[in-house]
Design a protein around this motif. Sequence first.
Motif, short mmCIF file in Angstrom:
data_model
loop_
_atom_site.label_atom_id
_atom_site.label_comp_id
_atom_site.label_asym_id
_atom_site.label_seq_id
_atom_site.Cartn_x
_atom_site.Cartn_y
_atom_site.Cartn_z
N ARG A 71 0.82 -1.21 0.00
CA ARG A 71 0.00 0.00 0.00
C ARG A 71 0.86 1.27 0.00
O ARG A 71 0.63 2.19 -0.79
N LEU A 72 1.85 1.31 0.90
CA LEU A 72 2.71 2.50 0.97
C LEU A 72 3.59 2.62 -0.27
O LEU A 72 3.90 3.74 -0.70
N GLY A 73 4.00 1.49 -0.84
CA GLY A 73 4.79 1.55 -2.07
C GLY A 73 4.01 2.17 -3.21
O GLY A 73 4.52 3.03 -3.94
N TYR A 74 2.76 1.73 -3.39
CA TYR A 74 1.91 2.33 -4.43
C TYR A 74 1.70 3.82 -4.16
O TYR A 74 1.69 4.65 -5.07
N LYS A 75 1.50 4.16 -2.89
CA LYS A 75 1.32 5.58 -2.53
C LYS A 75 2.54 6.39 -2.92
O LYS A 75 2.42 7.51 -3.43
N SER A 76 3.73 5.82 -2.68
CA SER A 76 4.95 6.56 -3.01
C SER A 76 5.06 6.79 -4.51
O SER A 76 5.54 7.84 -4.96
N ASP A 77 4.62 5.81 -5.31
CA ASP A 77 4.57 6.01 -6.77
C ASP A 77 3.68 7.19 -7.13
O ASP A 77 4.03 8.03 -7.96
N ILE A 78 2.49 7.23 -6.51
CA ILE A 78 1.54 8.31 -6.78
C ILE A 78 2.10 9.65 -6.31
O ILE A 78 2.01 10.67 -7.03
#
Length: 620
Positions: A71-78
Amino acid sequence: MKRMASVNRFIQFNNETIDTKLLHGMEMLAGALADAPYLKVTTRKLVEFRPSESTLSISVFWRHRAPHIERLGYKSDIYLMAAGFWRDFDVPAWRTFISSNSPLPELKQQLLLCAEEFRLSEKIKKARPGTAEAFKVREETYAGYHKDRYKGNRQKGFAVDAFLNAAYLRLRSIDVVDTEEWEPLFFMWSRMFDAQSTADSAEVVGAMMDRLEYLFEADLVHGYYTFGEAVEKNQPFRYHEGIEPEQSDDEEKIDTIEEWFQSWHRESEASESAAMEFELEQGGSGYAEGGREEYGSGEVEHTAKGDSRGEHKEDNETDDRQMASSSKKAGTKFGNANNRVAYTESRIRIAAGQRGQIEEWRRKQAPYVKSLLRELKKRMMQKQQSLRTNLNAGRLSKDLLPLVIEDRPKPFYRKSAPSKELDAVFCLLIDGSASMIDKLDETKQAVLLFHDVLRGLGVPHEIVLFYEDAYEASDDRQPNYFEWMHKMEDGTLDHADAIASMEAHEDNRDGFAIRWMSDRLRSRQEKHRFLLVFSDGEPSAYNYAENGVVDTADAVAEAKKQNIEVLHLFLSNGTISDEQAAFYRMMYGNKSVSADSLEHFVDQTLRLLKRTLHLIIQSV
């Protein structure tokens, strides 16, 4: 054609499912950060920008990790794309940088993107302290990845790849072994800590490239960064008869990724508007004698499939069946994934010689239909209450004498409750894709049961077959068809012949069909509005693979917000696996039920109808 349910895909590593709620959340986050509600989010191998699709792509690198890391990885991409690159990446500086020739073009571009990721990450963390946790997870995870890749690339002799791995780690102050020959380069690389713009990053990388081109003969073997579509890629003009492209001597200047996306978005909307304006103002409306339009392409001729020369002669259907419906453009009304859809609405063509089969089906189903109708009507009668007097609570009677002459007066009464009809409407969408061909008989029987029960109760309902023409679909146009077997305004008319005339076609665009039917249901005044979807597999249509699952889940969520209950019945000719059940729950929530064999499909339909109608009666 349509892919079958995921359990049938024997290659496990390719059997990926999508967390639609998570992806929808990333889409909302991206739209909010970039102030661009039109943005879509999808997953690809690497983070990249795709303005022609109004899409930001997050990386599958985060899959199969602990849930909080994913979840946090995807957030960092965004965060990196929508709050960093979106407005703070200098597009002219990038174009100038990549336009100069180099024997190592991949290393040159990926090194600059690595530098910009570092610069923008630091800038975002300072401006938005709440993003620090996501970037911490990102840097720790990628640091471990680059350490492993550095060792592997060293062993395999991929020196250029190893250098890029080491360069990433040096910006995070992580040392690696065997880099003595690269120390002068890393000294120049350390100037990235003072970089304030894309031009600064480009200057640092440019200064390093002369020595890198001397050290290395071969370019990168693997891809670690990608920009996505080329900035030079322009929106293609879509020609329509009677419309001329606007001529412009000056190319629009694009300084940021935000402007780049907005340019594509504006031109896309302008192209659609111009095409629709021409079709509305100049399009022909005459019809040929046989029911087809005198003017039109092969796709419009295909809509003549809705023309009926069958046995039904009801007056209210004559207009529908003697003229094929003209194609309509979906635009942005039915979701971004469907903005190139052109859809046609028509009555299904009645096939001859179905009466004997229909009578046989009805003979088999008669006991179930009669039993259910008798039970439901009994329950409805029980809701009626006769006039009751001498009660402790209720309406106050006009005869108040008991208050004076009785020790325990009961001056209240309850009125009789008038008989109520079921305040509900049902719509049934039937997947008309090619994979339904071996399930048509069972589907027809289940739909006939649905039709007969609701006719017996006088409940308005609609039955529609939906499909996409895979052979005519293209980037510019995806023709979809809705074929009515029964319309809400038809009341209790018997359309068994139409139900028995169903045929399997090509693909299925489920999210689009759900939005189309929800749009029709939205204008209904009934308290209870139900949309049932009969399907035997996941959505599959032109450019509608992974995003089709997300689009369908979004369409279900949007319908729920409009107080439309979406129910899904999955038809399978084999045992339902936990994986399949979880997949459909992801799209339809807990309103997805399964028939684990063709023989049980009619039973499941009966059970679903019975449960739903009981709930409606209880609420009366």
